[in-house]
Design an enzyme around this catalytic site. Structure first.
Site, PDB file in Angstrom:
ATOM      1  N   TRP B 245      42.045  49.249  62.936  1.00 41.04           N
ATOM      2  CA  TRP B 245      42.025  50.678  63.223  1.00 41.04           C
ATOM      3  C   TRP B 245      40.449  50.926  62.825  1.00 41.04           C
ATOM      4  CZ3 TRP B 245      40.687  54.501  59.743  1.00 41.04           C
ATOM      5  CH2 TRP B 245      40.912  55.845  60.293  1.00 41.04           C
ATOM      6  N   HIS B 246      40.075  50.297  61.427  1.00 44.81           N
ATOM      7  CA  HIS B 246      38.719  50.580  60.986  1.00 44.81           C
ATOM      8  C   HIS B 246      37.680  50.008  61.683  1.00 44.81           C
ATOM      9  CE1 HIS B 246      40.930  51.645  57.156  1.00 44.81           C
ATOM     10  NE2 HIS B 246      39.877  52.314  56.888  1.00 44.81           N
ATOM     11  N   GLY B 247      37.716  49.119  62.458  1.00 39.89           N
ATOM     12  CA  GLY B 247      36.794  48.645  63.437  1.00 39.89           C
ATOM     13  C   GLY B 247      37.421  47.214  64.435  1.00 39.89           C
ATOM     14  N   PHE B 418      34.666  54.842  62.792  1.00 40.77           N
ATOM     15  CA  PHE B 418      35.970  54.473  62.885  1.00 40.77           C
ATOM     16  C   PHE B 418      36.702  55.570  63.862  1.00 40.77           C
ATOM     17  CE2 PHE B 418      35.395  53.023  58.349  1.00 40.77           C
ATOM     18  CZ  PHE B 418      34.622  52.067  58.770  1.00 40.77           C
TER      19      PHE B 418
END
Lengths: 330, 418
Positions: B245-247, B418
């Site tokens: 989800w962050h990257g 993000f």
């Protein structure tokens, strides 16, 4: 509504109070004694030395290229003229640096100007926002603020950020503990040149120097635009001409791995000659092997500094003879 | 259907190039990456809509007013980087009669939180970025393939503090801006480096993401109800999703996996403690600080993986941090502390080490120390009343004024990516 007024008014007071404290603290209390302070001490010392010299005198001026790569001490003997090295460092914006240079000069003086390439390419935007310059003016030369535009005065007064605060606290702390920089008042000759930066001491920077890029300007970039830095130099050249001061432009000292493009040299020459001043191109274009440099580009080590200065002085001799005889009343 | 559509959109916009690049790398194909513009805040509003759909499916009331639903999803203070708000927290506030009227109390509360958040971002986080970014860039571009001990630690510590102040700032500004309009958003950041274990860290860092992952992934997967092995698997799945989800990159996935391992170790340790009664019920300051420093160290190592452009960069960094690339300091510093010469190599200058001067080194040390004091010892904004927050404006507002009007261009928030 009463509470609303109270809280919002308190917030407004806090903000105004914050700005007032900021202005007082940064203008009057915090300083950078080891960096900006040292620059100022150099300036004061060099100016005092120059004030004691008879005109015509030679004034050498650039950023740190002038300080490290030129030796007035050696040139004065060969030229048989008093010489002061007025160079400070290229971090100061060119307009303010030239403002400081004017204070050295009297009618008949000769200025040698081996400015670094990036001095010519400074933009007005960069000059006005040059934090180091603004810090220097507010802290050490507040009277120069009067020469600034209102926008620049405000910018100068608000040029201090948290990083500056931490730098100032660090430098004031180190200074009070007696810590000195590698370069200090003791590493300056009476003429204002840097001394003691020997090739032996420079050995520890050899690896760093070998990885540095060549600071030769990109030919297209340099020749296809007219920069504000150039305009400032042109303004100075014109002022010098009006006041009977001769200026001789020269190339700064850089590594010899790639040649300086001829178009760049032509452009610089035109800048000086179009303003009725002169430009001296020395054989070798002031380019030296990396082993001749001390701790970074534009900084020759002491041995090369002296060799370069002696060579420059010999090539200047006929120039100066011509200039001085033209000025002589007989 | 709604969940699938949301996930497909997120997958297309955020992960299709990641997928193509991975296929190319594995199969040696040359599928062309697409030029896709990522919609603003897609990760955040997708999660929010997923939560809404699941909640309605579970029996919570659906919002029938489309405009109010749109406001819930796109409310600007939280749109780009959270907090991830549940409908039950947000929508009822829109029904309060006073919400559409100007309220000076809300303005004062919100303004102080917003301004102090802005200070954290444009003054502190952006200053720390100047120490972190050059080091990470030099390592990733090969200019500095093997960062030495002090340089690696400078980069890692500076980024650890930068992301703290950056995300803390955004959370404050979102809450502050929202409060000015009378809407209360949940706290998203609660002094996370004060955590004494990694579980506590995740209950303090990006709180609303953690609870989303817990409520909509970890617990539905079975949580800790299906045995110990299954619990570890569930933790791993949840944290891999958290990383992804962050990257869209394998370093983010690895970062998630690393935190899953940390959490697994923490759960295992708690079980061992309980089984053998290893620790007393009351933990003294030594225990608290040991836990805090251990957690902080684990988090720093994680951030290196998070920030590095590739595994090789991260590895080079971590090697540097444990001293495998040697230690180099400018000779000026070694002249001041001669005994260090036995351990540390001397160089004329180490430009990436805070400018390579004594002054730069001392300055960075002072900045780090000051930030650590704030991080570990100071109260957060939500533990202070309005009067105290107004007092805090006195030392901070002028710097915000300076940075916004006269400073360099502020950088983007890290979480905007993000």
């Amino acid at each position: 509504m009463l509470k609303f007024n109270t809280h919002l008014r308190q917030i407004a007071y806090a903000c105004v109070f914050s700005i007032l404290i900021y202005l007082v603290v940064f203008s009057l209390i915090l300083k950078l004694p080891l960096t900006t302070g040292l620059t100022h001490n150099y300036y004061v010392k060099k100016l005092a030395y120059a004030a004691g010299l008879e005109s015509p005198k030679v004034v050498l001026f650039a950023g740190s290229n002038g300080l490290f790569s030129y030796r007035c001490e050696s040139m004065a003997t060969i030229l048989a003229l008093p010489c002061v090295n007025a160079s400070l460092h290229a971090g100061l914006s060119i307009d303010v640096a030239l403002m400081g240079l004017r204070e050295y000069l009297k009618r008949g003086d000769i200025v040698l100007l081996p400015l670094e390439y990036d001095q010519y390419t400074q933009s007005r935007f960069r000059m006005v926002r040059n934090v180091e310059t603004n810090n220097y003016v507010v802290t050490y030369q507040p009277k120069w603020l009067l020469l600034f535009s209102p926008e620049r005065i405000v910018r100068a007064l608000f040029s201090f950020d948290l990083e500056y605060l931490s730098s100032a606290l660090t430098e004031m702390l180190l200074s009070s503990a007696g810590v000195e920089r590698r370069y200090n008042m003791n590493t300056l000759t009476a003429n204002g040149d840097m001394k003691g930066h020997t090739s032996m001491k420079g050995l520890e920077y050899r690896e760093f120097i070998s990885g540095l890029p060549q600071p030769v300007p990109d030919e297209r970039f340099f020749t296809q635009h007219t920069f504000d830095g150039e305009r400032e130099v042109a303004k100075f050249l014109s002022w010098a001409r009006t006041n009977g001061i001769t200026v001789i432009g020269m190339l700064p000292t850089i590594f010899d791995d790639t040649p300086v493009p001829p178009a760049v040299i032509d452009k610089l020459r035109r800048l000086f000659t179009d303003n009725n001043q002169r430009f001296l191109v020395v054989p070798g274009y002031a380019q030296y092997q990396r082993s001749c440099f001390y701790d970074t580009h534009y900084h020759l080590n002491e041995e090369c500094q002296i060799r370069h200065s002696v060579s420059i002085a010999h090539q200047l001799q006929p120039f100066l003879k011509e200039i001085l005889s033209a000025k002589s009343p007989t | 259907m709604g969940i699938v559509c949301n996930l497909l959109l997120l997958g297309y916009f955020k992960y299709v190039n990641f997928f193509l690049n991975t296929v190319n790398a594995c199969a040696g194909t040359s599928l062309l990456a697409k030029s896709i513009l990522l919609p603003l805040g897609i990760s955040f509003f997708t999660f929010q809509q997923l939560a809404y759909l699941v909640d309605v499916y579970r029996g919570e009331p659906a919002e029938r007013n489309f405009l109010r639903y749109c406001l819930f999803v796109t409310f600007f203070p939280k749109l780009i980087a959270g907090p991830i708000v549940y409908q039950r927290e947000f929508l009822p506030q829109l029904s309060k009669p006073g919400i559409y009227r100007f309220n000076p109390d809300n303005l004062a509360e919100g303004l102080t939180i917003f301004l102090l958040g802005l200070f954290k971002k444009v003054v502190i986080a952006d200053m720390l970025a100047k120490f972190a970014d050059p080091v990470f860039t030099a390592v990733s571009t090969g200019v500095l393939p093997s960062p030495s001990f002090f340089v690696a630690w400078q980069g890692a510590l500076a980024f650890t503090l930068q992301i703290y102040f950056d995300f803390s700032a955004y959370s404050d500004m979102a809450i502050g801006a929202s409060r000015m309009f009378g809407i209360t958003l949940p706290v998203n950041f609660n002094s996370p480096y004060k955590a004494t274990n990694i579980r506590e860290f995740w209950s303090r860092w990006h709180i609303t993401l953690s609870r989303f992952l817990r409520d909509y992934i970890y617990i539905p997967l079975g949580g800790n109800r299906k045995g110990q092995i299954r619990q570890y698997i569930n933790l791993m799945i949840t944290m891999l999703i958290c990383g992804l989800w962050h990257g869209a990159g394998w370093t983010f996935v690895a970062w998630g996996a690393l935190h899953a391992v940390y959490l697994g170790v923490n759960h295992g340790w708690n079980k061992i403690k309980a089984a053998f009664a290893l620790m007393p019920q009351r933990v003294g300051w030594l225990g608290i600080w040991s836990g805090r420093l251990l957690t902080f160290s684990a988090v720093i190592s994680g951030w290196v993986l998070f920030r590095a452009e590739s595994f090789s960069s991260a590895l080079a960094f971590l090697k540097g941090m444990i001293g495998l690339n040697g230690a180099v300091l400018p000779s000026q510093i070694l002249n001041l502390i001669p005994p260090l010469r036995a351990l540390v190599k001397s160089a004329g200058t180490v430009p990436l080490l805070a400018g390579g001067t004594v002054m730069g080194f001392v300055q960075f040390s002072l900045i780090t120390l000051a930030c650590m004091v704030i991080v570990f010892f100071s109260k957060n904004l939500y533990e202070l009343n309005l009067r105290r927050r107004i007092y805090l404006l006195v030392p901070s507002f002028a710097f915000v004024f300076q940075a916004i009007l006269f400073g360099r261009m502020p950088s983007d928030f890290i979480y905007f990516k993000f």
